[in-house]
Design a protein around this motif. Structure first.
Motif, PDB file in Angstrom:
ATOM      1  N   ALA A  56      -7.660  42.942 -47.190  1.00  0.00           N
ATOM      2  CA  ALA A  56      -8.321  42.564 -48.449  1.00  0.00           C
ATOM      3  C   ALA A  56      -9.474  43.521 -48.749  1.00  0.00           C
ATOM      4  O   ALA A  56      -9.644  43.971 -49.898  1.00  0.00           O
ATOM      5  CB  ALA A  56      -8.821  41.120 -48.367  1.00  0.00           C
ATOM      6  N   GLY A  57     -10.256  43.840 -47.722  1.00  0.00           N
ATOM      7  CA  GLY A  57     -11.377  44.760 -47.913  1.00  0.00           C
ATOM      8  C   GLY A  57     -10.881  46.128 -48.376  1.00  0.00           C
ATOM      9  O   GLY A  57     -11.443  46.736 -49.303  1.00  0.00           O
ATOM     10  N   ALA A  58      -9.805  46.595 -47.750  1.00  0.00           N
ATOM     11  CA  ALA A  58      -9.250  47.914 -48.112  1.00  0.00           C
ATOM     12  C   ALA A  58      -8.757  47.899 -49.557  1.00  0.00           C
ATOM     13  O   ALA A  58      -9.022  48.836 -50.333  1.00  0.00           O
ATOM     14  CB  ALA A  58      -8.107  48.262 -47.156  1.00  0.00           C
ATOM     15  N   TYR A  59      -8.070  46.844 -49.955  1.00  0.00           N
ATOM     16  CA  TYR A  59      -7.581  46.742 -51.339  1.00  0.00           C
ATOM     17  C   TYR A  59      -8.766  46.619 -52.311  1.00  0.00           C
ATOM     18  O   TYR A  59      -8.725  47.173 -53.415  1.00  0.00           O
ATOM     19  CB  TYR A  59      -6.647  45.533 -51.498  1.00  0.00           C
ATOM     20  N   GLY A  60      -9.798  45.898 -51.896  1.00  0.00           N
ATOM     21  CA  GLY A  60     -10.981  45.742 -52.748  1.00  0.00           C
ATOM     22  C   GLY A  60     -11.645  47.085 -53.012  1.00  0.00           C
ATOM     23  O   GLY A  60     -12.058  47.392 -54.141  1.00  0.00           O
ATOM     24  N   TYR A  61     -11.718  47.896 -51.947  1.00  0.00           N
ATOM     25  CA  TYR A  61     -12.335  49.228 -52.088  1.00  0.00           C
ATOM     26  C   TYR A  61     -11.461  50.114 -52.989  1.00  0.00           C
ATOM     27  O   TYR A  61     -11.971  50.837 -53.857  1.00  0.00           O
ATOM     28  CB  TYR A  61     -12.515  49.867 -50.710  1.00  0.00           C
ATOM     29  N   ALA A  62     -10.146  50.041 -52.783  1.00  0.00           N
ATOM     30  CA  ALA A  62      -9.226  50.843 -53.606  1.00  0.00           C
ATOM     31  C   ALA A  62      -9.320  50.421 -55.076  1.00  0.00           C
ATOM     32  O   ALA A  62      -9.281  51.271 -55.977  1.00  0.00           O
ATOM     33  CB  ALA A  62      -7.793  50.671 -53.086  1.00  0.00           C
ATOM     34  N   LEU A  63      -9.472  49.132 -55.310  1.00  0.00           N
ATOM     35  CA  LEU A  63      -9.622  48.637 -56.684  1.00  0.00           C
ATOM     36  C   LEU A  63     -10.912  49.186 -57.297  1.00  0.00           C
ATOM     37  O   LEU A  63     -10.922  49.638 -58.460  1.00  0.00           O
ATOM     38  CB  LEU A  63      -9.645  47.097 -56.672  1.00  0.00           C
ATOM     39  N   ALA A  64     -11.981  49.168 -56.499  1.00  0.00           N
ATOM     40  CA  ALA A  64     -13.263  49.695 -56.980  1.00  0.00           C
ATOM     41  C   ALA A  64     -13.125  51.176 -57.350  1.00  0.00           C
ATOM     42  O   ALA A  64     -13.654  51.626 -58.384  1.00  0.00           O
ATOM     43  CB  ALA A  64     -14.334  49.504 -55.909  1.00  0.00           C
ATOM     44  N   GLU A  79     -18.220  44.921 -47.017  1.00  0.00           N
ATOM     45  CA  GLU A  79     -18.510  44.891 -45.574  1.00  0.00           C
ATOM     46  C   GLU A  79     -19.366  43.679 -45.214  1.00  0.00           C
ATOM     47  O   GLU A  79     -19.236  43.094 -44.137  1.00  0.00           O
ATOM     48  CB  GLU A  79     -19.219  46.178 -45.154  1.00  0.00           C
ATOM     49  N   GLY A  80     -20.256  43.294 -46.148  1.00  0.00           N
ATOM     50  CA  GLY A  80     -21.168  42.183 -45.869  1.00  0.00           C
ATOM     51  C   GLY A  80     -20.556  40.809 -46.083  1.00  0.00           C
ATOM     52  O   GLY A  80     -21.209  39.790 -45.839  1.00  0.00           O
ATOM     53  N   GLY A  89     -14.810  46.093 -41.279  1.00  0.00           N
ATOM     54  CA  GLY A  89     -15.522  47.377 -41.276  1.00  0.00           C
ATOM     55  C   GLY A  89     -14.576  48.529 -40.968  1.00  0.00           C
ATOM     56  O   GLY A  89     -14.648  49.597 -41.585  1.00  0.00           O
ATOM     57  N   TRP A  90     -13.653  48.291 -40.025  1.00  0.00           N
ATOM     58  CA  TRP A  90     -12.706  49.340 -39.637  1.00  0.00           C
ATOM     59  C   TRP A  90     -11.832  49.750 -40.833  1.00  0.00           C
ATOM     60  O   TRP A  90     -11.694  50.944 -41.144  1.00  0.00           O
ATOM     61  CB  TRP A  90     -11.833  48.839 -38.473  1.00  0.00           C
ATOM     62  N   ALA A  91     -11.278  48.752 -41.528  1.00  0.00           N
ATOM     63  CA  ALA A  91     -10.381  49.054 -42.660  1.00  0.00           C
ATOM     64  C   ALA A  91     -11.147  49.747 -43.787  1.00  0.00           C
ATOM     65  O   ALA A  91     -10.638  50.677 -44.428  1.00  0.00           O
ATOM     66  CB  ALA A  91      -9.728  47.762 -43.157  1.00  0.00           C
ATOM     67  N   LEU A  92     -12.371  49.308 -44.022  1.00  0.00           N
ATOM     68  CA  LEU A  92     -13.177  49.935 -45.084  1.00  0.00           C
ATOM     69  C   LEU A  92     -13.468  51.399 -44.770  1.00  0.00           C
ATOM     70  O   LEU A  92     -13.395  52.264 -45.642  1.00  0.00           O
ATOM     71  CB  LEU A  92     -14.477  49.157 -45.271  1.00  0.00           C
ATOM     72  N   ARG A  93     -13.773  51.671 -43.504  1.00  0.00           N
ATOM     73  CA  ARG A  93     -14.045  53.072 -43.131  1.00  0.00           C
ATOM     74  C   ARG A  93     -12.774  53.923 -43.288  1.00  0.00           C
ATOM     75  O   ARG A  93     -12.829  55.086 -43.688  1.00  0.00           O
ATOM     76  CB  ARG A  93     -14.609  53.151 -41.698  1.00  0.00           C
ATOM     77  N   GLU A  94     -11.622  53.313 -42.974  1.00  0.00           N
ATOM     78  CA  GLU A  94     -10.349  54.033 -43.135  1.00  0.00           C
ATOM     79  C   GLU A  94     -10.112  54.446 -44.589  1.00  0.00           C
ATOM     80  O   GLU A  94      -9.765  55.583 -44.871  1.00  0.00           O
ATOM     81  CB  GLU A  94      -9.175  53.142 -42.686  1.00  0.00           C
ATOM     82  N   VAL A  95     -10.303  53.491 -45.538  1.00  0.00           N
ATOM     83  CA  VAL A  95     -10.002  53.831 -46.945  1.00  0.00           C
ATOM     84  C   VAL A  95     -11.076  54.742 -47.529  1.00  0.00           C
ATOM     85  O   VAL A  95     -10.783  55.577 -48.377  1.00  0.00           O
ATOM     86  CB  VAL A  95      -9.813  52.594 -47.860  1.00  0.00           C
ATOM     87  N   ARG A  96     -12.322  54.571 -47.054  1.00  0.00           N
ATOM     88  CA  ARG A  96     -13.401  55.410 -47.585  1.00  0.00           C
ATOM     89  C   ARG A  96     -13.150  56.892 -47.280  1.00  0.00           C
ATOM     90  O   ARG A  96     -13.457  57.766 -48.081  1.00  0.00           O
ATOM     91  CB  ARG A  96     -14.749  54.972 -47.000  1.00  0.00           C
ATOM     92  N   SER A  97     -12.557  57.160 -46.111  1.00  0.00           N
ATOM     93  CA  SER A  97     -12.373  58.565 -45.742  1.00  0.00           C
ATOM     94  C   SER A  97     -11.019  59.119 -46.217  1.00  0.00           C
ATOM     95  O   SER A  97     -10.694  60.281 -45.946  1.00  0.00           O
ATOM     96  CB  SER A  97     -12.511  58.728 -44.227  1.00  0.00           C
TER      97      SER A  97
END
Ligand code: MRU
Length: 316
Positions: A56-64, A79-80, A89-97
């Motif tokens: 969900a976090g990864a999809y949320g970041y991709a949507l953003a 993340e919070g 946190g792990w998934a968010l760092r993956e999509v961010r990079s």
């Protein structure tokens, strides 16, 4: 089994998820149109379970990213949303990079599905024919976007003819066991009985349980494991009665940067989830010390103590 896309998916301008707060009464979709919406869905448990929170976090970041939102803020708000599950946190760092966050987020979801399949097969091998298992919280498709961790292993064992019955802790205060695990087991035709959390001791003392399988939200380098509140007492009971206690989780839950369970952040939730009339303390997770865990199962196989050695090569 639920299709991974039914549980959560990314569309061009939205993230759509099955609203777990409304199960088992109603199968309703929740549409999130921004990273803040997705963070809210995570915080309020519309989507929950460590791997599913990561997806969900990864999809949320991709949507953003697709909407041109400020990505620094999107990362922080997502993340919070919940502190304990390592997967977020792990998934968010993956999509961010990643050069293409949406492609990486979808790939990450597919990888979790594959990790579930592999760890379920490894976990099933731990069960003797005719096993009666006890589980806690919900660790199935809803919690992972794939076939599950502990519950995935039980499903695999059922399909191989090894599993006789599943006892399901109701999992106070939000009843992930009674609402979600029972719903998944019913859909799969697996015989099950919901028990009040406090009944687990009597079940184990009566010789009704051959193994305990649970998931994890964060596994420290030494094997100490944070999982849904009520997991630690189950591990103590299992040891008292000589019943093996297994943790089943993907490498995305293993956090080698965290040395021991003492450093795992434990989420405290609204006391109103316990009682609205009197003061209440509502930790969402507890830590089971590594010495109470018979084995940790990941997609890489079955890891035995000392975990500081056997987990070393696992982290995603
Ligand atoms: O608060 P929740 O419902 O997100 O807690 C979930 C659990 O504790 C699960 O056991 C854990 O995430 C493992 S799920 C594969």
């Amino acid at each position: 089994m639920l299709d991974p896309e039914q549980i959560i998916r990314l569309e061009a301008d939205r993230v759509v998820l099955l609203d777990q707060r409304r199960l088992p009464g109603e199968e309703a979709e929740l549409v999130c149109r921004s990273a803040a919406d997705v963070a809210d869905a995570i915080r309020t448990l519309a989507v929950r379970g460590a791997p599913a929170i990561g997806i969900a976090g990864a999809y949320g970041y991709a949507l953003a990213a697709a909407r041109g939102e400020d990505l620094g803020s999107a990362f922080s708000v997502l993340e919070g949303a919940r502190p304990t599950a390592a997967n977020l946190g792990w998934a968010l760092r993956e999509v961010r990079s990643a050069p293409d966050p949406a492609a990486r987020a979808r790939e990450l979801h597919n990888e979790e599905v594959e990790r579930c399949r592999q760890m379920s097969a490894h976990a099933a091998e731990l069960l003797a024919p005719g096993s009666r298992a006890l589980t806690h919280c919900n660790t199935g498709a809803l919690a992972t976007g794939g076939q599950g961790t502990a519950l995935g292993g039980l499903r695999e064992a059922w399909q191989r003819g090894l599993l006789r019955h599943v006892f399901v802790d109701e999992t106070r205060p939000l009843l992930q066991g009674a609402r979600l695990t029972a719903w998944e087991l019913e859909a799969q035709g697996i015989p099950h009985t919901v028990v009040a959390d406090a009944a687990a001791g009597s079940l184990l003392a009566g010789g009704e349980v051959d193994c305990v399988l649970v998931g994890a939200d964060r596994i420290a380098a030494n094997g100490d494991t944070a999982n849904k509140i009520g997991t630690y007492p189950l591990a103590v009971l299992a040891e008292r009665h000589g019943v093996p206690f297994y943790v089943v989780a993907p490498s995305s839950t293993v956090d080698l940067e965290t040395a021991t369970g003492a450093e795992i952040p434990i989420e405290e939730r609204d006391p109103g989830e316990v009682t609205s009339r009197f003061p209440a303390w509502n930790p969402a997770f507890d830590v089971t010390p590594a010495e109470l865990i018979s084995a940790i199962v990941t997609e890489a196989g079955v890891h035995r103590p000392p975990y500081v050695e056997s987990l070393e090569l696992v982290a995603a």
